[in-house]
Motif scaffolding. Sequence first.
Motif, mmCIF file in Angstrom:
data_model
loop_
_atom_site.group_PDB
_atom_site.id
_atom_site.type_symbol
_atom_site.label_atom_id
_atom_site.label_comp_id
_atom_site.label_asym_id
_atom_site.label_seq_id
_atom_site.Cartn_x
_atom_site.Cartn_y
_atom_site.Cartn_z
ATOM 1 N N ARG A 55 0.835 -1.210 0.000
ATOM 2 C CA ARG A 55 0.000 0.000 0.000
ATOM 3 C C ARG A 55 0.869 1.259 0.000
ATOM 4 O O ARG A 55 0.565 2.236 -0.692
ATOM 5 N N TRP A 278 -7.897 6.961 -7.536
ATOM 6 C CA TRP A 278 -8.820 5.881 -7.178
ATOM 7 C C TRP A 278 -8.023 4.606 -6.940
ATOM 8 O O TRP A 278 -7.024 4.344 -7.619
ATOM 9 N N PRO A 281 -11.186 -1.116 -4.313
ATOM 10 C CA PRO A 281 -11.533 -1.225 -2.894
ATOM 11 C C PRO A 281 -10.908 -2.393 -2.152
ATOM 12 O O PRO A 281 -10.597 -2.285 -0.965
ATOM 13 N N GLU A 282 -10.700 -3.504 -2.823
ATOM 14 C CA GLU A 282 -10.132 -4.648 -2.098
ATOM 15 C C GLU A 282 -8.669 -4.426 -1.709
ATOM 16 O O GLU A 282 -8.114 -5.146 -0.889
ATOM 17 N N TYR A 283 -8.028 -3.388 -2.299
ATOM 18 C CA TYR A 283 -6.648 -3.064 -1.937
ATOM 19 C C TYR A 283 -6.554 -1.887 -0.982
ATOM 20 O O TYR A 283 -5.486 -1.620 -0.433
ATOM 21 N N GLY A 284 -7.645 -1.161 -0.791
ATOM 22 C CA GLY A 284 -7.619 -0.037 0.134
ATOM 23 C C GLY A 284 -8.409 1.145 -0.400
ATOM 24 O O GLY A 284 -9.165 1.043 -1.367
ATOM 25 N N ARG A 285 -8.189 2.289 0.222
ATOM 26 C CA ARG A 285 -8.912 3.507 -0.132
ATOM 27 C C ARG A 285 -7.925 4.670 -0.148
ATOM 28 O O ARG A 285 -7.153 4.866 0.779
ATOM 29 N N TRP A 286 -7.958 5.440 -1.239
ATOM 30 C CA TRP A 286 -7.046 6.591 -1.395
ATOM 31 C C TRP A 286 -7.404 7.693 -0.406
ATOM 32 O O TRP A 286 -8.562 8.077 -0.258
ATOM 33 N N ALA A 293 -6.228 0.954 4.684
ATOM 34 C CA ALA A 293 -6.479 -0.482 4.521
ATOM 35 C C ALA A 293 -7.948 -0.737 4.231
ATOM 36 O O ALA A 293 -8.814 -0.001 4.703
ATOM 37 N N PRO A 294 -8.249 -1.758 3.440
ATOM 38 C CA PRO A 294 -9.653 -2.076 3.170
ATOM 39 C C PRO A 294 -10.363 -2.474 4.457
ATOM 40 O O PRO A 294 -9.795 -3.158 5.313
ATOM 41 N N GLY A 295 -11.563 -1.997 4.610
ATOM 42 C CA GLY A 295 -12.354 -2.359 5.792
ATOM 43 C C GLY A 295 -11.851 -1.756 7.080
ATOM 44 O O GLY A 295 -12.249 -2.187 8.156
#
Length: 298
Positions: A55, A278, A281-286, A293-295
């Motif tokens: 990440r 962008w 989502p399964e790799y994370g959020r900008w 981290a995702p979730g």
Amino acid sequence: MIPVRKPAALLLVALLLLAGCGGDEEVARVGDTEFRLSDIAALFEGGAAPVGDFRLTMFRVMVVEALGQALQEDFGVSVQPEQVEERLAELEAALATGGQTPAEYLGMENASREMLRVNARLVSLRDAVIPQLLSAPDVVDELFADPITLATVCSRQILLTTGEEAEEVLARLAEGEDFAAVADELSTSTAGGGGDLGCLPAAALVAPYAEAAMGAEIGEVTGPVVTNYGYHLLVVYERSAPTRDEYLADPRSVITDEALSDIWTNWFDDTVRTADAWVLPEYGRWTAEGIAAPGGGE
């Protein structure tokens, strides 16, 4: 430790390895530039990285791309591949001299030569944008709005430990004693003879001293000025500042390293904050601070 961390890391390693086996996919985008799994995998020896490093690396790559796009959009300037290669060669030479690998230099396990290239591009972008920023009208307006930023001040000082000492010295000076002689006798400063600090950028001086020096009458004793160093009595014997035309003719000869760093940092931060970015989502959020981290996990 979060129970899912190890499986997540193993999954990521597997995904990175799949990038070389037909399992590639788009994982991020900046503007119209796509980043695929294979692009990130290429930055690690063997194509494998711990989840946190993945990440962080993806964020760095995206930031560098955002800076490159902003350089083009803001100033119509692009960094050429040969410029990056020149910087990369310099970095590699420095690493060879120090006996370091890219991973050791970057502090990231398995970092490859391609990750070093990302750093070389960042340095090239910084070198390309700074001249543009230094002559940008809004930046120049801001610099000239604060007289301290570009002024040069030539001064002498007597630095004392207490306010009482400062008042006693003021009385001696008022009776006609020579400032330089009293400085040599009493000042706790390590300045040159007679308390002479020479000519310095006002912005390089501690703020209370700089403000007093900018407002002082030339040749008159000013103070005491209180700073973390003590109580200053000062005499400004020369003060100057460039005109706008003089500044624009050679900004780097006028501006301090600190001011230059602030200008670069402000542009960098603004660019990252407003980036059109962008992440799958399964790799994370900008975010402007990094890829979360995702979730909400680590």
